[in-house]
Motif scaffolding. Sequence first.
Motif, mmCIF file in Angstrom:
data_model
loop_
_atom_site.group_PDB
_atom_site.id
_atom_site.type_symbol
_atom_site.label_atom_id
_atom_site.label_comp_id
_atom_site.label_asym_id
_atom_site.label_seq_id
_atom_site.Cartn_x
_atom_site.Cartn_y
_atom_site.Cartn_z
ATOM 1 N N ILE A 148 13.953 -7.319 9.943
ATOM 2 C CA ILE A 148 13.085 -6.802 8.881
ATOM 3 C C ILE A 148 11.711 -7.452 8.979
ATOM 4 C CG2 ILE A 148 12.722 -6.787 6.366
ATOM 5 C CD1 ILE A 148 15.768 -6.384 6.062
ATOM 6 N N GLN A 149 11.702 -8.764 9.203
ATOM 7 C CA GLN A 149 10.416 -9.460 9.350
ATOM 8 C C GLN A 149 9.651 -8.937 10.564
ATOM 9 O OE1 GLN A 149 9.113 -11.297 6.992
ATOM 10 N NE2 GLN A 149 11.020 -11.007 5.840
ATOM 11 N N THR A 191 19.310 1.887 3.388
ATOM 12 C CA THR A 191 18.234 1.113 4.017
ATOM 13 C C THR A 191 17.575 0.173 2.989
ATOM 14 O OG1 THR A 191 17.809 2.944 5.501
ATOM 15 C CG2 THR A 191 16.040 1.335 5.257
ATOM 16 N N PRO A 192 17.448 -1.119 3.312
ATOM 17 C CA PRO A 192 16.852 -2.081 2.365
ATOM 18 C C PRO A 192 15.345 -1.900 2.277
ATOM 19 C CG PRO A 192 17.398 -3.184 4.432
ATOM 20 C CD PRO A 192 17.889 -1.765 4.568
ATOM 21 N N ALA A 193 14.951 -0.821 1.625
ATOM 22 C CA ALA A 193 13.551 -0.404 1.633
ATOM 23 C C ALA A 193 12.631 -1.451 1.014
ATOM 24 C CB ALA A 193 13.413 0.922 0.888
ATOM 25 N N LYS A 194 13.090 -2.049 -0.090
ATOM 26 C CA LYS A 194 12.216 -3.003 -0.778
ATOM 27 C C LYS A 194 11.936 -4.213 0.108
ATOM 28 C CE LYS A 194 12.854 -1.784 -5.596
ATOM 29 N NZ LYS A 194 13.483 -2.116 -6.889
ATOM 30 N N ALA A 195 12.953 -4.657 0.846
ATOM 31 C CA ALA A 195 12.755 -5.800 1.750
ATOM 32 C C ALA A 195 11.790 -5.428 2.877
ATOM 33 C CB ALA A 195 14.092 -6.253 2.314
ATOM 34 N N ILE A 196 11.902 -4.214 3.375
ATOM 35 C CA ILE A 196 11.008 -3.759 4.455
ATOM 36 C C ILE A 196 9.570 -3.677 3.939
ATOM 37 C CG2 ILE A 196 10.437 -1.794 5.955
ATOM 38 C CD1 ILE A 196 13.543 -1.304 6.134
ATOM 39 N N ILE A 197 9.422 -3.144 2.724
ATOM 40 C CA ILE A 197 8.086 -3.048 2.129
ATOM 41 C C ILE A 197 7.509 -4.450 1.906
ATOM 42 C CG2 ILE A 197 6.804 -2.328 0.063
ATOM 43 C CD1 ILE A 197 8.928 -0.034 -0.212
ATOM 44 N N LYS A 198 8.358 -5.326 1.380
ATOM 45 C CA LYS A 198 7.922 -6.699 1.092
ATOM 46 C C LYS A 198 7.478 -7.409 2.373
ATOM 47 C CE LYS A 198 9.329 -10.815 -1.408
ATOM 48 N NZ LYS A 198 10.497 -11.685 -1.543
ATOM 49 N N ALA A 199 8.158 -7.107 3.467
ATOM 50 C CA ALA A 199 7.803 -7.719 4.752
ATOM 51 C C ALA A 199 6.542 -7.101 5.365
ATOM 52 C CB ALA A 199 8.970 -7.585 5.726
ATOM 53 N N ALA A 206 0.819 -1.218 0.000
ATOM 54 C CA ALA A 206 0.000 0.000 0.000
ATOM 55 C C ALA A 206 0.854 1.271 0.000
ATOM 56 C CB ALA A 206 -0.923 0.010 1.216
ATOM 57 N N LEU A 207 2.156 1.121 0.281
ATOM 58 C CA LEU A 207 3.024 2.304 0.329
ATOM 59 C C LEU A 207 3.039 2.985 -1.044
ATOM 60 C CD1 LEU A 207 5.061 3.995 2.026
ATOM 61 C CD2 LEU A 207 6.862 2.662 0.934
ATOM 62 N N GLY A 208 2.736 4.255 -1.052
ATOM 63 C CA GLY A 208 2.676 4.988 -2.306
ATOM 64 C C GLY A 208 1.257 5.239 -2.765
ATOM 65 N N THR A 209 0.291 4.995 -1.895
ATOM 66 C CA THR A 209 -1.107 5.295 -2.216
ATOM 67 C C THR A 209 -1.295 6.805 -2.188
ATOM 68 O OG1 THR A 209 -1.762 3.253 -1.144
ATOM 69 C CG2 THR A 209 -3.508 4.874 -1.557
ATOM 70 N N VAL A 220 7.687 2.199 13.092
ATOM 71 C CA VAL A 220 7.953 2.686 11.738
ATOM 72 C C VAL A 220 9.462 2.652 11.483
ATOM 73 C CG1 VAL A 220 7.744 4.643 10.140
ATOM 74 C CG2 VAL A 220 5.909 4.178 11.790
ATOM 75 N N ALA A 221 9.852 2.114 10.337
ATOM 76 C CA ALA A 221 11.257 2.090 9.918
ATOM 77 C C ALA A 221 11.576 3.425 9.253
ATOM 78 C CB ALA A 221 11.477 0.959 8.923
ATOM 79 N N VAL A 222 12.600 4.117 9.769
ATOM 80 C CA VAL A 222 12.957 5.415 9.179
ATOM 81 C C VAL A 222 14.302 5.297 8.464
ATOM 82 C CG1 VAL A 222 13.370 7.859 9.603
ATOM 83 C CG2 VAL A 222 11.693 6.630 10.991
ATOM 84 N N GLY A 223 14.267 5.366 7.153
ATOM 85 C CA GLY A 223 15.489 5.372 6.352
ATOM 86 C C GLY A 223 16.053 6.777 6.298
ATOM 87 N N LEU A 224 17.380 6.865 6.384
ATOM 88 C CA LEU A 224 18.052 8.164 6.388
ATOM 89 C C LEU A 224 19.067 8.171 5.245
ATOM 90 C CD1 LEU A 224 18.694 8.286 10.251
ATOM 91 C CD2 LEU A 224 16.786 9.308 9.014
#
Lengths: 418, 418
Positions: B287-288, B313-321, B28-31, B296-300
């Motif tokens: 990540i899981q 920050t491994p954003a795609k893995a965080i989103i996938k999880a 849903a991220l990016g709605t 909330v995971a905050v990437g810097l």
Amino acid sequence: MEKVDLLIHSAGQVCVMPGVSGPQRGAALGTLGLVENGAVAVRDGRILAVGSTIELQSKYEAEEVMDADGRCLIPGFVDPHTHIPWMGDRAGEFEQRLAGATYMEIMATGGGIMSTVRAVRQASVADLVADNRPRLERMLALGTTSVETKTGYGLNLAAELKQLEAMRLLNEALPIELTYTFLPAHAVPEEYNGRTDAYVDLVIEEMLPAGAEWMRQHNVSLFCDVFCEEGVFDVAQTRRILTAAAELGYRLKLHADEFVGLGGTMLAVELGAVSADHLVRTPEADIQALGQGDTVAVGLPGTPFGLAEPDYTPAKAIIKAGGALAVATDCNPGTSWCESQQMMMALACRYMGLTQAQALAAVTINAAYAIGRGREIGSLEPGKQADMLLLDTADYRQLGYRYGINLVRMVVKNGRVI
Amino acid sequence: MEKVDLLIHSAGQVCVMPGVSGPQRGAALGTLGLVENGAVAVRDGRILAVGSTIELQSKYEAEEVMDADGRCLIPGFVDPHTHIPWMGDRAGEFEQRLAGATYMEIMATGGGIMSTVRAVRQASVADLVADNRPRLERMLALGTTSVETKTGYGLNLAAELKQLEAMRLLNEALPIELTYTFLPAHAVPEEYNGRTDAYVDLVIEEMLPAGAEWMRQHNVSLFCDVFCEEGVFDVAQTRRILTAAAELGYRLKLHADEFVGLGGTMLAVELGAVSADHLVRTPEADIQALGQGDTVAVGLPGTPFGLAEPDYTPAKAIIKAGGALAVATDCNPGTSWCESQQMMMALACRYMGLTQAQALAAVTINAAYAIGRGREIGSLEPGKQADMLLLDTADYRQLGYRYGINLVRMVVKNGRVI
């Protein structure tokens, strides 16, 4: 007391960036010519004197006196490589690329540059002027007082001349100063797919003479540039075009070694090109040639950054070889839309290993030499155009260190506060 | 016709960034909640309605009417992780680092953060306010309407409280809205070299209670944060501090996995921390855990960029999880001095693999949840504070795509045009 038009005094640092006899090369790159508590006197749009505040205040009576209040004064930035003017944007393509498509893949499928070419061909000169004016105004606000602009999104005679005309009108309309490059050999247009040599013939027989005629008609100087790259124009084709251009009175530039090192940089040095630009995959022999010749190497760190690619111009090797290094934005809608030479300094420090002083030389005095204007602009030496920036900060080293913002507080172009 | 204070209409796009019931997680991220040719009605500093221009123009009569002229309207940026307020700068250290020294090396030799600590300890509250005001003003001009600020350059009780006081005064003085974090465990001060546990005792026994007292005195909310990192505070020490803080009424945050993945993220989730920040070396199990918990995971992304390090920050893995991902500037004088969330979007797109829409959610609605304010700010949903940005462009996708510049044309904070 001698009368002058403008006296800026009490600058914490004046970075002169000396280079009146040539660009800063090799170990000399990053020579600041720093004057602490400095002042600059301006008359008739040119630098008359640079020295200590006490000295210049005792010598000159100025129409307009400005207290820099300890802030740093540097030459206006020169941006020696952009793809202004263009039409449209490619934010959608950027979104696609985030999903994994490469620049060369997008180009091969007729997207990429061709979408910009279609937009430029459909535009009027007035459209081009209206769309590109804000980006040149943005550049000026970010401290760029001189900028190289080029054709290359027309790829037929009418559209290439339309771009030249837009550049000329923008130069007349705005305080930022434009130099002009003719780049019909930016890509092979769709209608010449698979017939690159036929397009090269067209460039040489029809387009270059027409550009030369435009140059004479407007009494301006034109660079000729070629995108020498695998799958675009090879070294032999590039040589044909540039040799013909030199005979017609063009000065030469070259896009070389962006994706593959074909020998373009060596060719640029051999032909006495004013600059060779991109230089990411530049072979060792070509780097050594830069150290021997007069061609300025122009790194474009926005391009690998824009594409999130890991490899940048091997600046340290070029410096070690004694080459002259400049840095430009490559401002364009496909690979790197950024108007800021401050941002390029930040990238050059981090990814090309330059110190802040070296990066500053690369976007001022050496960038001026990269457009053949090193004797007129790019430093605060007497006799040069009074193109100056007052920073928000006292220390020039905040440039490159801080990023993503604008540290320019005031822009002076030809002695006039913008 | 219902009366309202402000009606902005004819926005080419209104990006609502919905998230009234929680952050945007996983797929849903990016709605966007995109409304084309949209309008926003504001009353008493809050969003009253969002809809089509025709609908809202027929419903509301506004004190102030504004034509967006096709431009894009988005929520104000929220910056959920900065190190404001600080004193001094480290441009010289940046220059040294270009010569090869690492952050941890500089820190180990007493440079780095300790030079900022010395500057903050010597400063008065008035100094702190004067020096940090321009950077908060710059943030606001770049579109950040709410910002997390923290202590952590004091490292003794008096200097930590001085930072809190400066934050409070800055919040009162400026339209930008500050949240407060107490971070006495940012580093081990020089006077406790080799006695980390003794410093942890001091934090727990003296500093946290004093911060809690300050919180009650001023009737504000405080986060407690710890720099959990190899060579700084380990997981056991971090757990002691955060557990004590929670008992005193602090909400929790954590610096985790910047250089080494120690298990800090897992601890953050376990303790119900509002956010876990940095997350570069985050182990797969952590990540899981983010996907299961509410942290909330905050990437810097400014930090690896600032240090020219390759890993983000491994954003795609965080989103996938299924995790909730926000992005912040980490604005600080050591590793990344950048006030711009626009710049962070550009980095997040290129180096964390986010689309522009995901990056926009990460700096608005999810950033609001990362400071525990997701129900008040971060989106253009009715009832929320009217914190909005009018862009220079019609298409939100120019954010992230263009970089190094400011695309914000107008900032509205609590319904008031700044």
